[in-house]
Every structure is written in C-alpha cells, then in structure tokens.
Design a protein around this motif. Structure first.
Motif, PDB file in Angstrom:
ATOM      1  N   SER A   1       0.914  -1.258  -0.064  1.00 37.17           N
ATOM      2  CA  SER A   1       0.031   0.048  -0.059  1.00 37.17           C
ATOM      3  C   SER A   1       0.872   1.238   0.086  1.00 37.17           C
ATOM      4  O   SER A   1       1.733   1.330   0.712  1.00 37.17           O
ATOM      5  N   MET A   2       0.525   2.192  -0.742  1.00 38.32           N
ATOM      6  CA  MET A   2       0.921   3.533  -0.927  1.00 38.32           C
ATOM      7  C   MET A   2      -0.007   4.530  -0.099  1.00 38.32           C
ATOM      8  O   MET A   2      -1.323   4.466  -0.538  1.00 38.32           O
ATOM      9  N   SER A   3       0.250   5.359   0.978  1.00 42.58           N
ATOM     10  CA  SER A   3      -0.805   5.915   1.426  1.00 42.58           C
ATOM     11  C   SER A   3      -0.076   7.466   2.037  1.00 42.58           C
ATOM     12  O   SER A   3       0.995   7.622   2.005  1.00 42.58           O
ATOM     13  N   LYS A   4      -0.932   8.390   2.018  1.00 42.43           N
ATOM     14  CA  LYS A   4      -0.435   9.685   2.143  1.00 42.43           C
ATOM     15  C   LYS A   4      -1.642  10.641   2.715  1.00 42.43           C
ATOM     16  O   LYS A   4      -2.931  10.548   2.291  1.00 42.43           O
TER      17      LYS A   4
ATOM     18  N   LEU B   1      -5.382   8.969   1.403  1.00 41.84           N
ATOM     19  CA  LEU B   1      -5.544   8.370   0.088  1.00 41.84           C
ATOM     20  C   LEU B   1      -4.473   7.184   0.118  1.00 41.84           C
ATOM     21  O   LEU B   1      -3.520   7.410   0.244  1.00 41.84           O
ATOM     22  N   VAL B   2      -5.239   6.101  -0.364  1.00 41.33           N
ATOM     23  CA  VAL B   2      -4.528   4.631  -0.372  1.00 41.33           C
ATOM     24  C   VAL B   2      -4.726   4.143  -1.498  1.00 41.33           C
ATOM     25  O   VAL B   2      -5.853   4.003  -2.093  1.00 41.33           O
ATOM     26  N   ILE B   3      -3.611   3.737  -2.239  1.00 41.49           N
ATOM     27  CA  ILE B   3      -3.348   2.855  -3.521  1.00 41.49           C
ATOM     28  C   ILE B   3      -2.697   1.681  -3.166  1.00 41.49           C
ATOM     29  O   ILE B   3      -1.731   1.733  -2.681  1.00 41.49           O
ATOM     30  N   ASP B   4      -3.270   0.500  -3.516  1.00 40.06           N
ATOM     31  CA  ASP B   4      -2.946  -0.720  -3.325  1.00 40.06           C
ATOM     32  C   ASP B   4      -2.537  -1.409  -4.567  1.00 40.06           C
ATOM     33  O   ASP B   4      -3.283  -1.273  -5.608  1.00 40.06           O
ATOM     34  N   PHE B   5      -1.447  -1.701  -4.726  1.00 39.13           N
ATOM     35  CA  PHE B   5      -0.643  -2.629  -6.025  1.00 39.13           C
ATOM     36  C   PHE B   5      -0.474  -4.012  -5.574  1.00 39.13           C
ATOM     37  O   PHE B   5       0.162  -4.170  -4.316  1.00 39.13           O
ATOM     38  N   ASN B   6      -0.708  -4.705  -6.594  1.00 43.11           N
ATOM     39  CA  ASN B   6      -0.469  -6.158  -6.594  1.00 43.11           C
ATOM     40  C   ASN B   6       1.103  -6.496  -6.020  1.00 43.11           C
ATOM     41  O   ASN B   6       2.112  -5.948  -6.868  1.00 43.11           O
TER      42      ASN B   6
END
Length: 593
Positions: free
Chosen positions: A170-173, A188-193
């Motif tokens: 997870s990338m979060s900010k 904001l969180v973006i999850d990548f495989n």
C-alpha cells in the motif's frame, strides 16, 4: 642403496648438477606459483564482489523505476482529487479513477478515507468489510504520523473490501480534499499487487542457493523468497548489521556458512535490497585455483626431479661408465702413470686408469674366457632386466590400492606377488616346466586384473601333454603385459586375453591372443627389432623376450605377431620340445647346451 651411498660425494657431477638445478628450479616455480595465486585470487574475489554488486544494482534500478511509476500514479490521482469540488459524489472523478486503475494490471484499488476511517470514494466500487480496524492498520497510522509524506507498507493481505483477499503493498498519504462542507483532511491509499515486486526479485540469480530480499527502513521484511518460513520463525535473517548499511558488501557467517551480503537502497521508497550469495559458490574460484596450484606444484616438482636426475645422470653416466670399465682392468701390470685433476669423477678416472695400465696384460689373458662366457652373460643381463621391471610396476599398484583403503585387494595382490616371485626365482634355474610358467602368468594376471579394476578377463588353456615340457621362465609375462598396456588399456571395451599352450609337431607353442586395439603393419615391422620399447617400465619387453629365446635356443625359434588395427593381436611363441628329466628316455637333463 649401499652402492649409492658409497659413491656419494659432494664433488660428484650428478650430485652437483641435480642439487643446484633442482633447488633453483623448485624455488622459482614455488615463488611464481605463490605470486600467481595471490594475483588471481585477489582478482577472482574482486570480480565476485563486483558481479554481485552489479546484480543487486540492477534489481535496485528496476525497483526504483517501478516505485517511481507508482508514485507518478499516486500524484496523478491526487491531482484529480484536488481538481474536484465534491469528491464523494463526482461521477467524472469516479470515471477518471477507473481509467487510472485500468492503465496498470498491478493496481488493485484506489480509496480515499476520512481521518476517522470513513470511506469517501473508492474504485472499484465494492462494499467495505466490517471489523477491519482500518484506523489501526499500518498504512493508515503511518500516513497520520507523517502528513504530506508518501508512505510504503510491507506486503499484507488487503481486507478492506468484501470478496477481495489480495497480497498487496500500500501507498498512503494524508491529503486535502473538498466536499460540500469545505476542505478536509483525508487518507488516500493505493494498493498495488505484490506479484510484480515478487517477479522482479525472483529473476535474480546469485549462484545456486543465493537470493535477494527486501526490507523497509525499520527492518520489516517487504519481500523474502522464503517469507512464510520467516513468518513461521523457521528461518532467520541477521538484520542488525544490514540496518547500518545504505549500500556496500560484507561477509556474514550463519550456520557455519560464509555469505556475501550486498546492500542497495531504493531511494524513492526507503527500502533496502539485500543480496545474499554463498561464498563457497562465488569465491569457489579461489579454492579451485589453490587446489590447481597445489597439484601443479606437486606435479612440477616431480617432473623437475625426474628431468634433473635424468639429465644429470646422462651427463655423468659416460664418465662413470668409463670409470667402471677401468675398474675391471685395475689389476693390470703396466707402469706408465697419468695424473688428471678436476672434479671427483675425473680424479677417480685418473687413479683407476693408472691401475688399469699396470694390469693390462693379465686382462688380455682373460679375453678368451670372457668371450666364452659372453653368451651366458648376455642372457643373464636380459633376464635380470625383467624382474625389477615387473616388481616396480606391481609395488606401485599395491601402494595405490593401500592409499585408497582397498585392503582385501592388497592382501590378494601380495599373496599372488609372493607366489609369482617364488615361481620366478625357481631356485635360480632359467628353465622351468610349462605348468610352472602358466601358474606364474596366472598369478601375474590376478595382480593386473586387480590393478586395472577387472577391465579385462582371461582364459588359460593347456593340453595335458605339454604341462611337463620345459621352457624358459618369464617369457609369457612381458607379452601379456604388452597386451594389457598397449592393447586393452586404451580400448573402450572390456578386454579378453586368451593363453594357450600346445604341441605342434616338434614345436612347443604358446599362443597369446587379445581383443585390444591392435597394431598397424608398420608398427609390427618395428616390434621385434627393438625400435619400439616399453613405455611403462624399465624398457624391457617383446624385444628382450625374442633375444632371450634366440640366445638360448637359436634363431629358428622366437616370436611371431599377427595384428590388425581394431582387430586385436595374436602372438605365437615357438620353442623346441624338451621334457623334464625322466619323462622321455635318453633326453638330456639340460636344455640349450
């Protein structure tokens, strides 16, 4: 040994030549080997470290490129949110986020939460799971603790949305967003495989057992090829020294094995890539070089010893031969005196020559007796050459088997050797029965069969009527030895040696047949002339057997060879028929008179 010690002298030509050349040559070879070892081992070690560093740097470059791309996606998403006045209900924003999600196969989800953990917007649109403890998750807490800084979490199972259990990073900010009540803070969180990072790391080859793993800035494992074993506590990585390095290499020891640890830092994410390679694989060249040079030194020193002893013996042999010849006539009666000074051999030659001159007349009277004894003397010399030759080869075989721990074969070989020499001695008589000669060669074949690890089989056949016939002793052994060494040893197939004794009219014949590589007609033409000598012993062989037979029985008798390349070789030994005393009436008791 006694004769050698008596002849040993510091001024001896052979001693001076051998000692000086051996010492100088061995010192030069040892010094050159040490210098080469140090040079090549250092180069091999440097190349190993450089190779590992380059591999890890390549992984680092790929990961930095990948993480940078994900950061770009995060920034694009954040910009889209900043441009919208109502995030929760803006249909266009949802479509844009769907478009961003579809641009990368490794993107799993994009979601915006309030600082209290309430979902504002997400793609794909899925219902939230209950009891996710969202505000306690690492990505949420790290974003709250470091506002405005993009955070990366270790791999974990995504449990935010129903029907979705993916292994993600997870990338979060913490960002600002707008809704109907104004500007608010949100996460904001973006999850990548995680699969992409896994694939990038698994492509790395650090020898057969080496691997790469990734940790974050505080030592949490981001990726490990044996991650399940790490989590289960079945595998351990010593992370304390790793955390003190941003990049570089060092040697680490774990479970008795030395490992080369190479570290690089992914600057964009703060992760550390650790390459683990086993020293025995990457530094194996150093050990191989040491083993090679050790063997090279042993072989070189052995060759130097042989060559130097041979060369020095060749130089001094003529002088010593002259000296020995002079000693045979040292009881002469001549009075002239000569005086020659110089090295030890020359001084000895001078003294012995003066003695020879004084006794020359007496030696001339002995010439006739020496000529009468020449025929028997030549035979004795030829026969005496064979016994040491075989003993040398057999003792070498016993030594090698003892070194390899083949004790039973050593016992069998020594037993056969003792019986072999009992028959060889035959109370000093040059003539034995065919039965004893066949028994003699049988023990020889037992010894050679053990020595060559049953590479060949043998068959011995003899007619009953030839067993009490008389023959020169030790005529079969050199011929069988020649068949083994020059016929069967170089053949890729198992060998077969057949020995047959038979009567052919007034002749006694031994037939030795092998299925070895055979010989050309040109080689056959040289074989009985002595132009081809044995390559594996004292130089005796077929030529000496031929000489012995013809010295004792005359020229009508001897050896006859038949051979074709790849077809094997057959040798026929032809002797006159003589039986042991008492077997035939009127037969002479001694043969060859």
């Amino acid at each position: 040994m006694t004769r050698f010690l008596r002849g040993f002298h510091l001024h001896n030509i052979q001693v001076l030549l051998s000692a000086s050349s051996i010492i100088v040559t061995v010192l030069v070879v040892v010094l050159a080997s040490l210098m080469l070892f140090n040079r090549f081992s250092n180069v091999a070690e440097e190349n190993a470290y450089l190779n590992l560093k380059q591999i890890v740097e390549q992984v680092n470059s790929n990961l930095e490129l990948y993480v940078s791309g994900m950061q770009d996606i995060f920034e694009v998403t954040q910009n889209k949110i900043d441009q919208v006045s109502e995030v929760s209900s803006n249909q266009q924003l949802g479509e844009q986020m769907e478009t961003i999600l579809s641009t990368r196969e490794d993107l799993v989800s994009i979601a915006l939460f309030t600082t209290d953990g309430v979902l504002v917007n997400s793609v794909p649109a899925q219902p939230m799971r209950k009891n996710t403890r969202l505000t306690k998750q690492a990505w949420f807490e790290s974003a709250l603790l470091a506002p405005g800084t993009l955070q990366f979490t270790p791999p974990h199972i995504q449990n935010l949305f129903k029907n979705d259990y993916r292994w993600v990073v997870s990338m979060s900010k913490m960002i600002d967003y707008k809704d109907e009540s104004g500007v608010k803070h949100g996460i904001l969180v973006i999850d990548f495989n995680f699969r992409t990072i896994d694939q990038l790391s698994q492509r790395v080859s650090l020898g057969k057992n080496g691997y790469v793993y990734i940790i974050d800035g505080i030592g949490n494992i981001v990726y490990h090829p044996q991650q399940q074993l790490i989590y289960a506590g079945l595998k351990y990585e010593n992370l304390e020294p790793v955390l003190n390095y941003k990049y570089g290499s060092y040697l680490d020891e774990q479970n008795g094995e030395q490992r080369i640890i190479t570290i690089q830092t992914v600057k964009t994410a703060g992760w550390k890539i650790i390459g683990v390679a086993y020293a025995d694989e990457f530094l194996g060249t150093k050990k191989e070089l040491a083993d090679f040079l050790y063997q090279f030194l042993l072989v070189s020193i052995l060759i130097i010893l042989i060559i130097n002893i041979y060369v020095s013996a060749t130089i001094s042999k003529p002088i010593r031969r002259l000296e020995q010849s002079v000693k045979r006539v040292e009881k002469g009666d001549f009075t002239p005196q000569i005086s020659v000074s110089g090295v030890y051999e020359v001084e000895q030659l001078s003294k012995r020559f003066n003695l020879m001159l004084r006794r020359i007349r007496e030696l001339m009277d002995q010439i006739i007796r020496e000529q009468e004894a020449k025929r028997k003397s030549e035979f004795d010399v030829l026969q005496s050459q064979i016994n040491p030759h075989f003993l040398y080869n057999t003792l070498n075989s016993i030594t090698r088997m003892a070194e390899m721990g083949r004790n039973q074969e050593v016992v069998t070989t020594i037993t056969s050797l003792s019986r072999f020499f009992r028959l060889s001695l035959s109370k000093g008589k040059p003539i034995i029965t065919v039965k004893d000669e066949l028994e003699h060669i049988r023990h020889y074949l037992i010894i050679q069969s053990i020595r060559f690890k049953n590479k060949f089989h043998y068959v011995i056949e003899a007619e009953e009527e030839v067993m009490d016939c008389l023959t020169l002793k030790l005529i079969l052994q050199p011929l069988v030895e020649n068949a083994i060494h020059h016929g069967i040893e170089n053949s890729v197939e198992d060998g077969m040696i057949e020995i047959k004794a038979q009567l052919q009219g007034e002749w006694l014949q031994f037939i030795i047949r092998d299925n070895g590589i055979g010989m050309t007609q040109a080689r056959l033409a040289k074989l009985l002339t002595g132009d081809i000598r044995s390559e594996s012993g004292s130089g005796v062989g077929v030529y000496n057997v031929q000489e012995r037979i013809q010295l004792y029985y005359g020229h009508p008798y001897g050896l006859h060879y038949e051979s074709e390349p790849e077809e094997g070789t057959t040798v026929t030994v032809t002797l006159p028929v003589h039986r042991a005393p008492g077997q035939v009436e009127g037969e002479e008791n001694e043969i060859g008179k």
